[in-house]
Scaffold this motif. Structure first.
Motif, PDB file in Angstrom:
ATOM      1  N   ASN A 112      18.251  11.343  11.040  1.00  0.00           N
ATOM      2  CA  ASN A 112      18.169   9.903  11.290  1.00  0.00           C
ATOM      3  C   ASN A 112      17.298   9.247  10.239  1.00  0.00           C
ATOM      4  O   ASN A 112      16.152   9.627  10.049  1.00  0.00           O
ATOM      5  N   LYS A 113      17.858   8.253   9.565  1.00  0.00           N
ATOM      6  CA  LYS A 113      17.108   7.478   8.591  1.00  0.00           C
ATOM      7  C   LYS A 113      16.889   6.094   9.185  1.00  0.00           C
ATOM      8  O   LYS A 113      17.764   5.554   9.825  1.00  0.00           O
ATOM      9  N   THR A 114      15.725   5.558   8.952  1.00  0.00           N
ATOM     10  CA  THR A 114      15.514   4.178   9.362  1.00  0.00           C
ATOM     11  C   THR A 114      15.500   3.319   8.117  1.00  0.00           C
ATOM     12  O   THR A 114      14.812   3.620   7.150  1.00  0.00           O
ATOM     13  N   ALA A 115      16.270   2.264   8.148  1.00  0.00           N
ATOM     14  CA  ALA A 115      16.393   1.403   6.985  1.00  0.00           C
ATOM     15  C   ALA A 115      15.097   0.681   6.692  1.00  0.00           C
ATOM     16  O   ALA A 115      14.813   0.350   5.571  1.00  0.00           O
ATOM     17  N   ASN A 116      14.320   0.425   7.716  1.00  0.00           N
ATOM     18  CA  ASN A 116      13.123  -0.375   7.509  1.00  0.00           C
ATOM     19  C   ASN A 116      11.860   0.463   7.397  1.00  0.00           C
ATOM     20  O   ASN A 116      10.779  -0.053   7.591  1.00  0.00           O
ATOM     21  N   SER A 117      11.985   1.748   7.074  1.00  0.00           N
ATOM     22  CA  SER A 117      10.830   2.625   7.096  1.00  0.00           C
ATOM     23  C   SER A 117       9.713   2.182   6.157  1.00  0.00           C
ATOM     24  O   SER A 117       8.555   2.370   6.453  1.00  0.00           O
ATOM     25  N   GLY A 118      10.027   1.562   5.000  1.00  0.00           N
ATOM     26  CA  GLY A 118       8.981   1.153   4.082  1.00  0.00           C
ATOM     27  C   GLY A 118       8.669  -0.325   4.135  1.00  0.00           C
ATOM     28  O   GLY A 118       7.685  -0.782   3.566  1.00  0.00           O
ATOM     29  N   ILE A 119       9.462  -1.103   4.796  1.00  0.00           N
ATOM     30  CA  ILE A 119       9.302  -2.550   4.824  1.00  0.00           C
ATOM     31  C   ILE A 119       8.234  -2.936   5.839  1.00  0.00           C
ATOM     32  O   ILE A 119       8.198  -2.404   6.941  1.00  0.00           O
ATOM     33  N   LYS A 120       7.379  -3.888   5.442  1.00  0.00           N
ATOM     34  CA  LYS A 120       6.300  -4.295   6.333  1.00  0.00           C
ATOM     35  C   LYS A 120       6.110  -5.804   6.282  1.00  0.00           C
ATOM     36  O   LYS A 120       6.501  -6.468   5.331  1.00  0.00           O
ATOM     37  N   LEU A 121       5.482  -6.321   7.331  1.00  0.00           N
ATOM     38  CA  LEU A 121       5.135  -7.738   7.443  1.00  0.00           C
ATOM     39  C   LEU A 121       3.624  -7.869   7.497  1.00  0.00           C
ATOM     40  O   LEU A 121       2.946  -7.012   8.075  1.00  0.00           O
ATOM     41  N   ARG A 122       3.114  -8.946   6.906  1.00  0.00           N
ATOM     42  CA  ARG A 122       1.674  -9.203   6.956  1.00  0.00           C
ATOM     43  C   ARG A 122       1.422 -10.695   6.755  1.00  0.00           C
ATOM     44  O   ARG A 122       2.265 -11.423   6.246  1.00  0.00           O
ATOM     45  N   LEU A 123       0.223 -11.105   7.137  1.00  0.00           N
ATOM     46  CA  LEU A 123      -0.239 -12.458   6.888  1.00  0.00           C
ATOM     47  C   LEU A 123      -0.865 -12.461   5.495  1.00  0.00           C
ATOM     48  O   LEU A 123      -1.560 -11.505   5.120  1.00  0.00           O
ATOM     49  N   SER A 124      -0.631 -13.488   4.718  1.00  0.00           N
ATOM     50  CA  SER A 124      -1.218 -13.554   3.377  1.00  0.00           C
ATOM     51  C   SER A 124      -2.744 -13.616   3.479  1.00  0.00           C
ATOM     52  O   SER A 124      -3.294 -13.948   4.527  1.00  0.00           O
ATOM     53  N   SER A 125      -3.413 -13.305   2.398  1.00  0.00           N
ATOM     54  CA  SER A 125      -4.874 -13.245   2.414  1.00  0.00           C
ATOM     55  C   SER A 125      -5.514 -14.589   2.765  1.00  0.00           C
ATOM     56  O   SER A 125      -6.585 -14.632   3.355  1.00  0.00           O
ATOM     57  N   ASP A 126      -4.863 -15.708   2.425  1.00  0.00           N
ATOM     58  CA  ASP A 126      -5.414 -17.022   2.765  1.00  0.00           C
ATOM     59  C   ASP A 126      -4.826 -17.597   4.064  1.00  0.00           C
ATOM     60  O   ASP A 126      -5.062 -18.751   4.402  1.00  0.00           O
ATOM     61  N   SER A 127      -4.048 -16.801   4.783  1.00  0.00           N
ATOM     62  CA  SER A 127      -3.439 -17.176   6.073  1.00  0.00           C
ATOM     63  C   SER A 127      -2.506 -18.380   5.985  1.00  0.00           C
ATOM     64  O   SER A 127      -2.288 -19.072   6.976  1.00  0.00           O
ATOM     65  N   SER A 128      -1.944 -18.625   4.816  1.00  0.00           N
ATOM     66  CA  SER A 128      -1.056 -19.772   4.663  1.00  0.00           C
ATOM     67  C   SER A 128       0.419 -19.384   4.722  1.00  0.00           C
ATOM     68  O   SER A 128       1.283 -20.254   4.799  1.00  0.00           O
ATOM     69  N   SER A 129       0.715 -18.088   4.690  1.00  0.00           N
ATOM     70  CA  SER A 129       2.107 -17.653   4.694  1.00  0.00           C
ATOM     71  C   SER A 129       2.218 -16.255   5.306  1.00  0.00           C
ATOM     72  O   SER A 129       1.226 -15.550   5.456  1.00  0.00           O
ATOM     73  N   VAL A 130       3.449 -15.903   5.641  1.00  0.00           N
ATOM     74  CA  VAL A 130       3.749 -14.553   6.122  1.00  0.00           C
ATOM     75  C   VAL A 130       4.539 -13.863   5.020  1.00  0.00           C
ATOM     76  O   VAL A 130       5.445 -14.463   4.432  1.00  0.00           O
TER      77      VAL A 130
END
Length: 150
Positions: A26-44
């Motif tokens: 089983n491979k997961t397509a999103n295994s390396g993809i991540k979400l985060r808040l930018s360092s200045d909290s102005s964007s995702v």
């Protein structure tokens, strides 16, 4: 006596054939993809996206509504029943290197909770994998990231 030997020989052949079968990993397509808040909290930020997908996103000039089908940010709500049915926040999307940024049109409000989703499971898989699985509508086909602006 020969019937007993025939049984053992056929059992050995069947075991050998079953061991030679293809193993499915089983491979997961999103295994390396991540979400985060930018360092200045102005964007995702959506990052670690495979280069072939980044190139597709860079070449395609998608409208905001199409972007929301792939990557969207929502206000968090305490009512879990309407959580999945509320509209996404309006904003702008930029693509740089292996990073996609969502910048809200009105900015994030201090003290408010939000969550973002990237619907990655089938989009980022190879077409051959989708054909092999024959499954285009998984129930957990997204990444989710929750955050609060302070």
């Amino acid at each position: 006596m020969k019937l007993k030997n025939l049984f053992y020989i056929s059992a050995i052949i069947l075991l050998t054939i079953s061991e030679c079968g293809e193993t499915v990993t089983n491979k997961t397509a999103n295994s390396g993809i991540k979400l985060r808040l930018s360092s200045d909290s102005s964007s995702v930020e959506l990052y670690n996206i495979p280069l072939n997908i980044i190139e597709e996103l860079r070449v395609d000039s998608m409208e905001a509504d199409r972007w929301k089908d792939f990557f969207a940010v929502y206000e968090e709500t305490s009512d879990q029943e309407i959580r999945d049915f509320q509209p996404a926040i309006d904003g702008f999307y930029t693509v740089n290197d292996s990073l996609v940024k969502f910048i809200p049109a009105q900015g994030f409000a201090n003290g408010k909770a939000y969550f973002s989703r990237c619907y990655t499971k089938d989009i980022l898989e190879e077409p051959e994998d989708i054909i092999t699985k024959r499954d285009l509508s998984p129930t957990d086909g997204f990444l989710e990231y929750k955050f609060t602006i302070k």
